[in-house]
Design a protein around this motif. Structure first.
Motif, short mmCIF file in Angstrom:
data_model
loop_
_atom_site.label_atom_id
_atom_site.label_comp_id
_atom_site.label_asym_id
_atom_site.label_seq_id
_atom_site.Cartn_x
_atom_site.Cartn_y
_atom_site.Cartn_z
N LEU A 53 0.83 -1.22 0.00
CA LEU A 53 0.00 0.00 0.00
C LEU A 53 0.85 1.25 0.00
O LEU A 53 0.53 2.23 -0.69
CB LEU A 53 -0.92 -0.01 1.22
N LEU A 54 1.93 1.24 0.76
CA LEU A 54 2.82 2.40 0.78
C LEU A 54 3.43 2.63 -0.60
O LEU A 54 3.46 3.76 -1.08
CB LEU A 54 3.93 2.19 1.82
N LEU A 55 3.89 1.57 -1.24
CA LEU A 55 4.47 1.72 -2.57
C LEU A 55 3.45 2.22 -3.58
O LEU A 55 3.77 3.01 -4.47
CB LEU A 55 5.08 0.40 -3.04
N CYS A 56 2.22 1.75 -3.46
CA CYS A 56 1.17 2.18 -4.38
C CYS A 56 0.79 3.64 -4.18
O CYS A 56 0.30 4.28 -5.11
CB CYS A 56 -0.06 1.29 -4.20
N SER A 57 1.02 4.17 -3.00
CA SER A 57 0.64 5.57 -2.75
C SER A 57 1.73 6.55 -3.16
O SER A 57 1.49 7.75 -3.13
CB SER A 57 0.33 5.75 -1.25
N LEU A 58 2.89 6.05 -3.55
CA LEU A 58 3.97 6.95 -3.97
C LEU A 58 3.73 7.54 -5.32
O LEU A 58 3.14 7.10 -6.17
CB LEU A 58 5.31 6.19 -3.95
#
Length: 58
Positions: A53-58
Motif C-alpha cells: 500500500l505504501l508503494l502504491c501511494s507513492l
C-alpha cells in the motif's frame, strides 16, 4: 486453502505474489503447530500488505 487464495489473487498482488507464497511455504510446518504460528504468519502478511500500500501511494 491459503495457497489457493493467494494464487487466485496473483494478478492483484503482482510482484509480491511470489514473496507472499514464499512466506506461506516457509511457515507451513508452523501452521500445523499452533495458533501462535498462525498469528505470526498473519502479522508477516499484514506487514507485506502495508508495504505494498505504501508503494502504491507513492
Amino acid at each position: 486453502m491459503l495457497k489457493r487464495k493467494i494464487h487466485s489473487l496473483e494478478n492483484d498482488l503482482g510482484i509480491y505474489s511470489d514473496e507472499i507464497t514464499e512466506i506461506v511455504d516457509k511457515n507451513v510446518q508452523g501452521l500445523k503447530s499452533g495458533r501462535d504460528d498462525i498469528v505470526r504468519l498473519a502479522e508477516l502478511l499484514n506487514k507485506q500488505a502495508d508495504e505494498v500500500l505504501l508503494l502504491c501511494s507513492l
